[in-house]
Design an enzyme around this catalytic site. Sequence first.
Site, PDB file in Angstrom:
ATOM      1  N   LYS A   1       0.881  -1.182   0.000  1.00 57.61           N
ATOM      2  CA  LYS A   1       0.000   0.000   0.000  1.00 57.61           C
ATOM      3  C   LYS A   1       0.910   1.221   0.000  1.00 57.61           C
ATOM      4  O   LYS A   1       1.443   1.631   1.022  1.00 57.61           O
ATOM      5  CB  LYS A   1      -0.897  -0.028   1.245  1.00 57.61           C
ATOM      6  CG  LYS A   1      -2.118   0.841   1.132  1.00 57.61           C
ATOM      7  CD  LYS A   1      -1.975   2.222   1.451  1.00 57.61           C
ATOM      8  CE  LYS A   1      -1.915   3.283   2.244  1.00 57.61           C
ATOM      9  NZ  LYS A   1      -1.823   4.547   1.494  1.00 57.61           N
TER      10      LYS A   1
ATOM     11  N   GLY B   1       6.592   4.975   8.211  1.00 58.91           N
ATOM     12  CA  GLY B   1       5.818   6.209   8.201  1.00 58.91           C
ATOM     13  C   GLY B   1       6.039   6.945   9.510  1.00 58.91           C
ATOM     14  O   GLY B   1       7.034   6.719  10.213  1.00 58.91           O
TER      15      GLY B   1
ATOM     16  N   GLU C   1       3.279   8.858  14.711  1.00 58.44           N
ATOM     17  CA  GLU C   1       1.868   9.013  15.071  1.00 58.44           C
ATOM     18  C   GLU C   1       1.005   7.911  14.434  1.00 58.44           C
ATOM     19  O   GLU C   1       0.246   7.226  15.117  1.00 58.44           O
ATOM     20  CB  GLU C   1       1.413  10.397  14.592  1.00 58.44           C
ATOM     21  CG  GLU C   1       0.083  10.802  15.124  1.00 58.44           C
ATOM     22  CD  GLU C   1      -0.374  12.111  14.485  1.00 58.44           C
ATOM     23  OE1 GLU C   1       0.453  12.821  13.877  1.00 58.44           O
ATOM     24  OE2 GLU C   1      -1.574  12.395  14.592  1.00 58.44           O
TER      25      GLU C   1
ATOM     26  N   GLY D   1       2.156   5.202  13.160  1.00 53.48           N
ATOM     27  CA  GLY D   1       2.736   3.926  13.606  1.00 53.48           C
ATOM     28  C   GLY D   1       2.055   3.389  14.859  1.00 53.48           C
ATOM     29  O   GLY D   1       1.864   2.184  15.008  1.00 53.48           O
TER      30      GLY D   1
ATOM     31  N   GLU E   1       9.163   1.205  11.034  1.00 52.68           N
ATOM     32  CA  GLU E   1      10.230   2.185  10.753  1.00 52.68           C
ATOM     33  C   GLU E   1       9.584   3.556  10.807  1.00 52.68           C
ATOM     34  O   GLU E   1       8.814   3.917   9.911  1.00 52.68           O
ATOM     35  CB  GLU E   1      10.827   1.923   9.361  1.00 52.68           C
ATOM     36  CG  GLU E   1      11.538   0.587   9.231  1.00 52.68           C
ATOM     37  CD  GLU E   1      12.824   0.516  10.027  1.00 52.68           C
ATOM     38  OE1 GLU E   1      13.371   1.579  10.396  1.00 52.68           O
ATOM     39  OE2 GLU E   1      13.267  -0.597  10.323  1.00 52.68           O
TER      40      GLU E   1
ATOM     41  N   CYS F   1      13.579  10.551   6.858  1.00 55.76           N
ATOM     42  CA  CYS F   1      13.384  10.208   8.268  1.00 55.76           C
ATOM     43  C   CYS F   1      14.627  10.494   9.092  1.00 55.76           C
ATOM     44  O   CYS F   1      14.543  10.879  10.247  1.00 55.76           O
ATOM     45  CB  CYS F   1      13.001   8.745   8.390  1.00 55.76           C
ATOM     46  SG  CYS F   1      14.062   7.686   7.402  1.00 55.76           S
TER      47      CYS F   1
ATOM     48  N   GLU G   1       9.302  16.277  14.760  1.00 54.21           N
ATOM     49  CA  GLU G   1       9.794  16.002  13.413  1.00 54.21           C
ATOM     50  C   GLU G   1       9.083  16.974  12.465  1.00 54.21           C
ATOM     51  O   GLU G   1       7.872  16.903  12.274  1.00 54.21           O
ATOM     52  CB  GLU G   1       9.465  14.562  13.007  1.00 54.21           C
ATOM     53  CG  GLU G   1      10.039  14.207  11.657  1.00 54.21           C
ATOM     54  CD  GLU G   1       9.727  12.778  11.227  1.00 54.21           C
ATOM     55  OE1 GLU G   1       8.564  12.348  11.362  1.00 54.21           O
ATOM     56  OE2 GLU G   1      10.654  12.108  10.742  1.00 54.21           O
TER      57      GLU G   1
HETATM   58  P1  NAP Z   1       2.346   8.641   7.386  1.00 53.31           P
HETATM   59  O1  NAP Z   1       1.407   9.751   7.315  1.00 53.31           O
HETATM   60  O2  NAP Z   1       2.572   7.963   8.680  1.00 53.31           O
HETATM   61  O3  NAP Z   1       1.870   7.570   6.280  1.00 53.31           O
HETATM   62  C1  NAP Z   1       2.614   6.418   5.992  1.00 53.31           C
HETATM   63  C2  NAP Z   1       1.720   5.405   5.296  1.00 53.31           C
HETATM   64  O4  NAP Z   1       0.703   4.993   6.208  1.00 53.31           O
HETATM   65  C3  NAP Z   1       0.989   5.957   4.076  1.00 53.31           C
HETATM   66  O5  NAP Z   1       0.897   4.952   3.101  1.00 53.31           O
HETATM   67  C4  NAP Z   1      -0.367   6.302   4.646  1.00 53.31           C
HETATM   68  O6  NAP Z   1      -1.395   6.341   3.690  1.00 53.31           O
HETATM   69  C5  NAP Z   1      -0.569   5.147   5.595  1.00 53.31           C
HETATM   70  N1  NAP Z   1      -1.590   5.394   6.621  1.00 53.31           N
HETATM   71  C6  NAP Z   1      -2.031   6.582   7.093  1.00 53.31           C
HETATM   72  N2  NAP Z   1      -2.996   6.372   8.025  1.00 53.31           N
HETATM   73  C7  NAP Z   1      -3.149   5.036   8.145  1.00 53.31           C
HETATM   74  C8  NAP Z   1      -3.999   4.199   8.943  1.00 53.31           C
HETATM   75  N3  NAP Z   1      -4.870   4.697   9.813  1.00 53.31           N
HETATM   76  N4  NAP Z   1      -3.915   2.858   8.795  1.00 53.31           N
HETATM   77  C9  NAP Z   1      -3.005   2.325   7.934  1.00 53.31           C
HETATM   78  N5  NAP Z   1      -2.202   3.066   7.133  1.00 53.31           N
HETATM   79  C10 NAP Z   1      -2.248   4.409   7.256  1.00 53.31           C
HETATM   80  O7  NAP Z   1       3.807   9.059   6.888  1.00 53.31           O
HETATM   81  P2  NAP Z   1       4.177   9.942   5.613  1.00 53.31           P
HETATM   82  O8  NAP Z   1       3.758  11.341   5.916  1.00 53.31           O
HETATM   83  O9  NAP Z   1       3.706   9.283   4.376  1.00 53.31           O
HETATM   84  O10 NAP Z   1       5.773   9.818   5.603  1.00 53.31           O
HETATM   85  C11 NAP Z   1       6.590  10.594   6.395  1.00 53.31           C
HETATM   86  C12 NAP Z   1       6.947   9.859   7.683  1.00 53.31           C
HETATM   87  O11 NAP Z   1       7.602   8.619   7.371  1.00 53.31           O
HETATM   88  C13 NAP Z   1       7.947  10.635   8.519  1.00 53.31           C
HETATM   89  O12 NAP Z   1       7.545  10.572   9.861  1.00 53.31           O
HETATM   90  C14 NAP Z   1       9.257   9.879   8.319  1.00 53.31           C
HETATM   91  O13 NAP Z   1      10.165   9.998   9.372  1.00 53.31           O
HETATM   92  C15 NAP Z   1       8.760   8.474   8.167  1.00 53.31           C
HETATM   93  N6  NAP Z   1       9.766   7.638   7.486  1.00 53.31           N
HETATM   94  C16 NAP Z   1      10.499   6.759   8.240  1.00 53.31           C
HETATM   95  C17 NAP Z   1      11.500   5.982   7.629  1.00 53.31           C
HETATM   96  C18 NAP Z   1      12.342   5.024   8.446  1.00 53.31           C
HETATM   97  O14 NAP Z   1      13.060   4.230   7.860  1.00 53.31           O
HETATM   98  N7  NAP Z   1      12.281   5.071   9.763  1.00 53.31           N
HETATM   99  C19 NAP Z   1      11.722   6.094   6.255  1.00 53.31           C
HETATM  100  C20 NAP Z   1      10.946   6.982   5.520  1.00 53.31           C
HETATM  101  C21 NAP Z   1       9.955   7.752   6.152  1.00 53.31           C
HETATM  102  P3  NAP Z   1      -1.855   7.753   3.055  1.00 53.31           P
HETATM  103  O15 NAP Z   1      -0.726   8.199   2.223  1.00 53.31           O
HETATM  104  O16 NAP Z   1      -3.065   7.405   2.307  1.00 53.31           O
HETATM  105  O17 NAP Z   1      -2.109   8.681   4.222  1.00 53.31           O
END
Ligand code: NAP
Length: 527
Positions: A194, A247, A250, A252, A269, A303, A404
């Site tokens: 997804k 992601g 929050e 997570g 992650e 990240c 962040e």
């Molecule tokens: P996000 O808002 O947490 O979304 C991540 C994924 O989760 C997206 O596919 C999102 O779908 C989905 N999602 C959202 N709500 C959900 C729910 N209730 N149930 C299941 N899935 C859900 O993160 P983002 O804004 O896309 O990415 C930025 C974040 O990723 C930052 O915090 C960054 O630090 C983190 N990140 C971490 C790493 C690591 O290796 N630690 C690497 C890259 C990024 P939608 O797009 O449809 O909302």
Amino acid sequence: MATPMMAKPEQGSASGPTVWKAFLGGEWRDSSNGATATLIDPSTGEVIGTVPKCTRADAKAAVDAAREAFDKGPWPRMKPKERAAVLQKVAELLVANQEALSLLETRNAGKPIRQSSLFDMGLAAEHMGYFAELATSVRWHQKISQPDYEGTIGTVVKEPMGVCAGITPWNLPILMAVWKAGPALAAGNTCVLKPASLTPLTTLELAKLFEQAGLPKGALSVVTGSGEEVGDTLLTHPGVDKVSFTGSTEVGRTVLAKSSLTVKRTTMELGGKSANIILPDADLEKATDGALFGIFLHCGQLCESGSRLLVPAKEQEKIVARLVEKARRIRIGLTQDYETDLGPLVSDGQRTRVEGYIQYGLDQGAKLSFGGNRPDRPELRKGFYLRPTIFSGVTPDMRIAQDEIFGPVLSVVPYENVDQAVEIANSTIFGLAAAVWSEKEAKATRVAERLRAGTVWINDYHMLSCHAPRGGYKQSGIGRELGENALEDYLETKHFFYGRESPLIPIARALVVPPAAKGGNEQPPAA
Ligand code: NAP
């Protein structure tokens, strides 16, 4: 613009926006209710095309297909070297299509083309090749001695886990898709991806490469759509055995809570607020270059971005002056221009969020030393640009030092001594990455040992080796991706006990079944 690899007729035409389809159970399909989402190029504000906005029913169908492919299909039953060959073929196709994929990533995620071709695509191909190698290095069967039961033997067997869901963020679309699908499939699982709603395109292209490489039908699906609907279905479907999520912290927390209801295995992650520490004896030329690279690569939307720069208080003014002088040379521009260093934020919403943090910085008394506003060049006005921003005099309690931000905002935090630097570095809920700059490696290593972070660079930043495990301490995650044990989290472990001759076994059985000679004391049923 369509590229050769995107030119499949059903995926749109060369003129005008492209219509993509989702990859559900081996078929390229629209969503079941026909809904679509429009994708925007963050650099120009132009419409790129549409993708299906899949429903819960579509997500469920993808899981059911993956379940069927796992329970009855050939993929989990193939020899590891046969699976490795498919992954290796995908790695080669990633190289062959590097140019087209880089361009697509650039247009969809707003990454400057130099970054998407050198960084994202280069790593995606290399890492897929690495997962192919790992498929053949797993010790699938291992005989063990059981000296506690003399005369018996045991075998420890590794087996694929089942259906693995991979949920990915918008900032590193293809690389994160490779990190989810690669190890899951290499280990013999089936997989449902997804991608983030904003950036699903290269994940769909990756599915096409798997199709070309001969992956059996149903073993991989890519379900485009929202987290609330598609993501939630994957988390709650009992047919999913494992969730690998990348992601925000929050989201997570929600992912962990929902996955726990059916006791799914999870790899998490999550977010970061990495400390980049300049020690008093650092080479300031290298350290300030590293600080700017650490925060402004992909516009601070990584990240591990080095969003907090910890500097000796006495040197703060000198260091900030150097940072500002160098930041002036960063070329902000359209993402398809090879000269561009800094592109836009991924969306207007993300830019507004980051601007909110710039306001917090000002309100809480940090000094704005550079940037803080949008560039005013006419060709950038339709994109989601922000100038590189540097705050100095930041204190550890300020929001710009704790949260962040995920944008091009550097918080320079002064410290009085090394103990205080370590304390500040460890003072957030995150623990993904950090860096230490010093001319004395041993001294930097002693500081690195005290940092609660999964990766610590010494005199470097962002460098990523697929041979090293990667993941976070504290609320930055659970588990590790990459490294030689990368498949371990996608495998179940089973123990076969062969009950051969052992003096202990008759004694153990006699706990329930007495030896025949002595007879039991159960009364015969009444006649
Ligand atoms: P996000 O808002 O947490 O979304 C991540 C994924 O989760 C997206 O596919 C999102 O779908 C989905 N999602 C959202 N709500 C959900 C729910 N209730 N149930 C299941 N899935 C859900 O993160 P983002 O804004 O896309 O990415 C930025 C974040 O990723 C930052 O915090 C960054 O630090 C983190 N990140 C971490 C790493 C690591 O290796 N630690 C690497 C890259 C990024 P939608 O797009 O449809 O909302």
